[in-house]
Design an enzyme around this catalytic site. Sequence first.
Site, PDB file in Angstrom:
ATOM      1  N   LYS A 126       0.869  -1.186   0.000  1.00  0.00           N
ATOM      2  CA  LYS A 126       0.000   0.000   0.000  1.00  0.00           C
ATOM      3  C   LYS A 126       0.894   1.221   0.000  1.00  0.00           C
ATOM      4  O   LYS A 126       2.038   1.154   0.467  1.00  0.00           O
ATOM      5  CB  LYS A 126      -0.885   0.006   1.255  1.00  0.00           C
ATOM      6  CG  LYS A 126      -2.116   0.869   1.138  1.00  0.00           C
ATOM      7  CD  LYS A 126      -3.283   0.175   0.465  1.00  0.00           C
ATOM      8  CE  LYS A 126      -4.402   1.125   0.181  1.00  0.00           C
ATOM      9  NZ  LYS A 126      -5.609   0.445  -0.314  1.00  0.00           N
ATOM     10  N   ASP A 166      -6.923   4.310  -4.694  1.00  0.00           N
ATOM     11  CA  ASP A 166      -7.613   4.194  -3.400  1.00  0.00           C
ATOM     12  C   ASP A 166      -8.213   5.583  -3.173  1.00  0.00           C
ATOM     13  O   ASP A 166      -8.423   6.330  -4.148  1.00  0.00           O
ATOM     14  CB  ASP A 166      -6.630   3.798  -2.284  1.00  0.00           C
ATOM     15  CG  ASP A 166      -7.332   3.422  -0.973  1.00  0.00           C
ATOM     16  OD1 ASP A 166      -7.909   2.331  -0.892  1.00  0.00           O
ATOM     17  OD2 ASP A 166      -7.321   4.231  -0.016  1.00  0.00           O
TER      18      ASP A 166
HETATM   19  P1  NDP Z   1     -12.811   7.900  -3.110  1.00  0.00           P
HETATM   20  O1  NDP Z   1     -11.723   8.876  -2.898  1.00  0.00           O
HETATM   21  O2  NDP Z   1     -13.322   7.681  -4.477  1.00  0.00           O
HETATM   22  O3  NDP Z   1     -14.042   8.217  -2.158  1.00  0.00           O
HETATM   23  C1  NDP Z   1     -13.905   8.291  -0.780  1.00  0.00           C
HETATM   24  C2  NDP Z   1     -15.207   8.731  -0.166  1.00  0.00           C
HETATM   25  O4  NDP Z   1     -15.126   8.625   1.255  1.00  0.00           O
HETATM   26  C3  NDP Z   1     -15.541  10.178  -0.464  1.00  0.00           C
HETATM   27  O5  NDP Z   1     -16.923  10.341  -0.474  1.00  0.00           O
HETATM   28  C4  NDP Z   1     -14.894  10.892   0.739  1.00  0.00           C
HETATM   29  O6  NDP Z   1     -15.466  12.156   1.025  1.00  0.00           O
HETATM   30  C5  NDP Z   1     -15.198   9.937   1.853  1.00  0.00           C
HETATM   31  N1  NDP Z   1     -14.152  10.057   2.890  1.00  0.00           N
HETATM   32  C6  NDP Z   1     -12.820   9.918   2.731  1.00  0.00           C
HETATM   33  N2  NDP Z   1     -12.155  10.133   3.865  1.00  0.00           N
HETATM   34  C7  NDP Z   1     -13.097  10.433   4.770  1.00  0.00           C
HETATM   35  C8  NDP Z   1     -13.046  10.751   6.148  1.00  0.00           C
HETATM   36  N3  NDP Z   1     -11.887  10.796   6.813  1.00  0.00           N
HETATM   37  N4  NDP Z   1     -14.233  10.978   6.764  1.00  0.00           N
HETATM   38  C9  NDP Z   1     -15.412  10.909   6.095  1.00  0.00           C
HETATM   39  N5  NDP Z   1     -15.513  10.614   4.784  1.00  0.00           N
HETATM   40  C10 NDP Z   1     -14.381  10.381   4.142  1.00  0.00           C
HETATM   41  O7  NDP Z   1     -12.235   6.521  -2.491  1.00  0.00           O
HETATM   42  P2  NDP Z   1     -12.751   5.045  -2.722  1.00  0.00           P
HETATM   43  O8  NDP Z   1     -14.221   5.028  -2.955  1.00  0.00           O
HETATM   44  O9  NDP Z   1     -11.853   4.395  -3.697  1.00  0.00           O
HETATM   45  O10 NDP Z   1     -12.415   4.373  -1.307  1.00  0.00           O
HETATM   46  C11 NDP Z   1     -13.362   4.293  -0.237  1.00  0.00           C
HETATM   47  C12 NDP Z   1     -12.949   3.200   0.727  1.00  0.00           C
HETATM   48  O11 NDP Z   1     -12.901   1.939   0.018  1.00  0.00           O
HETATM   49  C13 NDP Z   1     -11.572   3.361   1.367  1.00  0.00           C
HETATM   50  O12 NDP Z   1     -11.596   2.818   2.668  1.00  0.00           O
HETATM   51  C14 NDP Z   1     -10.694   2.495   0.477  1.00  0.00           C
HETATM   52  O13 NDP Z   1      -9.521   2.065   1.151  1.00  0.00           O
HETATM   53  C15 NDP Z   1     -11.635   1.327   0.218  1.00  0.00           C
HETATM   54  N6  NDP Z   1     -11.311   0.512  -0.937  1.00  0.00           N
HETATM   55  C16 NDP Z   1     -11.204   1.063  -2.188  1.00  0.00           C
HETATM   56  C17 NDP Z   1     -10.917   0.260  -3.261  1.00  0.00           C
HETATM   57  C18 NDP Z   1     -10.916   0.774  -4.658  1.00  0.00           C
HETATM   58  O14 NDP Z   1     -10.843  -0.051  -5.575  1.00  0.00           O
HETATM   59  N7  NDP Z   1     -11.018   2.053  -4.883  1.00  0.00           N
HETATM   60  C19 NDP Z   1     -10.628  -1.182  -3.094  1.00  0.00           C
HETATM   61  C20 NDP Z   1     -10.865  -1.679  -1.745  1.00  0.00           C
HETATM   62  C21 NDP Z   1     -11.165  -0.836  -0.727  1.00  0.00           C
HETATM   63  P3  NDP Z   1     -14.655  13.498   0.638  1.00  0.00           P
HETATM   64  O15 NDP Z   1     -14.823  13.632  -0.838  1.00  0.00           O
HETATM   65  O16 NDP Z   1     -15.309  14.563   1.409  1.00  0.00           O
HETATM   66  O17 NDP Z   1     -13.233  13.265   1.062  1.00  0.00           O
END
Ligand code: NDP
Length: 453
Positions: A126, A166
């Site tokens: 990571k 991510d």
């Molecule tokens: P994105 O950046 O596309 O979206 C993240 C979302 O979560 C946004 O809506 C963001 O809001 C919100 N968010 C992020 N940080 C915080 C925080 N500290 N508090 C509240 N809301 C928060 O990321 P992903 O959708 O790719 O990832 C989401 C989750 O899924 C993560 O935990 C990631 O590790 C996990 N994941 C992702 C994978 C992938 O293929 N993308 C694979 C496996 C797991 P804002 O815009 O306001 O920051």
Amino acid sequence: MSDFVKDLMAQVKAKNPSEPEFHQAVFEVVSSLVLVLERHPEYRKEKILERIIEPERVLMFRVPWVDDQGEVQINRGFRIEMNSAIGPYKGGLRFHPSVNLGILKFLAFEQVFKNSLTTLPMGGGKGGSDFDPKGKSDGEVMRFCQSFMNELFRHIGSNTDVPAGDIGVGGREIGFLFGQYKKLRNEFTGVLTGKGLNWGGSLIRPEATGYGAVYFAAEMLGTRKQTLEGKKCLVSGSGNVAQYTVEKILQLGGKVLTLSDSNGYIYDEAGIDAEKLKFVMDLKNVRRGRIKDYADKFKSAVYKQIDPSADHNPLWDHKADCAFPSATQNEVNGKDAANLLKNGVYVVSEGANMPSSIEAINQFIDAKILYGPGKAANAGGVATSGLEMAQNSMRYSWTREEVDNRLHLIMKSIHKTCVDTAEKYGTPGNYVNGANIGGFVKVADAMLDQGIV
Ligand code: NDP
């Protein structure tokens, strides 16, 4: 807590101070593995667990870049190469101001077990940076990505370490990173996944994590002879994972009530349908706006701010059947879990990594609900990254249906591994033990085969 877990956790905390998320991830896994260690003294003797919690390599580097005002900015870059026993390091890059060494170590540690569960030959890694892409121009994001790759390129490669996206790293960022890698190395190779479709990407990769989390929920429901049809669902986040979670829930006949970002959440009583989802995708992926705009546009929805210092998140306090935490780590605490159970939620499928605290997990397990931990439920993303690597090696692309079918089969296989393993170790229905043990054994056996390295 057994003496072994207590001693090991004391060592982990002493050796890795100020890394609470890493301690949490290790504790959760080690608590399950006690069951395996009792049956396999060879793992104890060869110190497999002690070795698996120590990254094979940690890279930390300066990322200087120049903003649109001509100011020099400095961020910190990381890559954690956690374990390569069963394949090249594989795992995403996260760009978010909260990123630090401990968070990336927890994510890399989880990734080792998750990747093992996918059935594909991928080790765990990571990386990322404390860079915040929010509010930055495309030019600033590009210059940052180029500077980040100026260091990272010497450590990665299609047979060594293959990063992906991510939080904060989507198609735009992967494009800039790939462009710089290609320029520096003078080679076109599958060194990153999540690439654009015209230059080596796989169909279904953007959808894969969200689709996979919903397939996993459907499999869990299947054990009770139920489906997602008509189920009310709470989804958090509004990024990549949340968006495609909503899309698949809708395809399988469920109703989605919520979405959020780090400022607040919307509750749409009428349900988020395909048209509204299209609005969200444009809002988040093109206009890069806030979820609040959803409630301005659709009158059936209300918007509420989320106060991160409050003792619970109101998003989890609505009547529903299923919850899909899809934002970030520890977004469901003990009080949130109690609210979910009180409101009738009996399926939790984690799209995010480690979104539930240990207190929340214990409540889900005690209540015997269908709780799918992230390392199993969200493994569809990295699994499809593995399929992207396979297509890159063949210099060939599968159709959308082919990739989706493979993803679906992989999610079924992960589900079966969890169920069978939990049963085999005397804790039927406990997907946490199933995922942790199921992921661990393959890596541990490979480490035994390969000697003390
Ligand atoms: P994105 O950046 O596309 O979206 C993240 C979302 O979560 C946004 O809506 C963001 O809001 C919100 N968010 C992020 N940080 C915080 C925080 N500290 N508090 C509240 N809301 C928060 O990321 P992903 O959708 O790719 O990832 C989401 C989750 O899924 C993560 O935990 C990631 O590790 C996990 N994941 C992702 C994978 C992938 O293929 N993308 C694979 C496996 C797991 P804002 O815009 O306001 O920051």
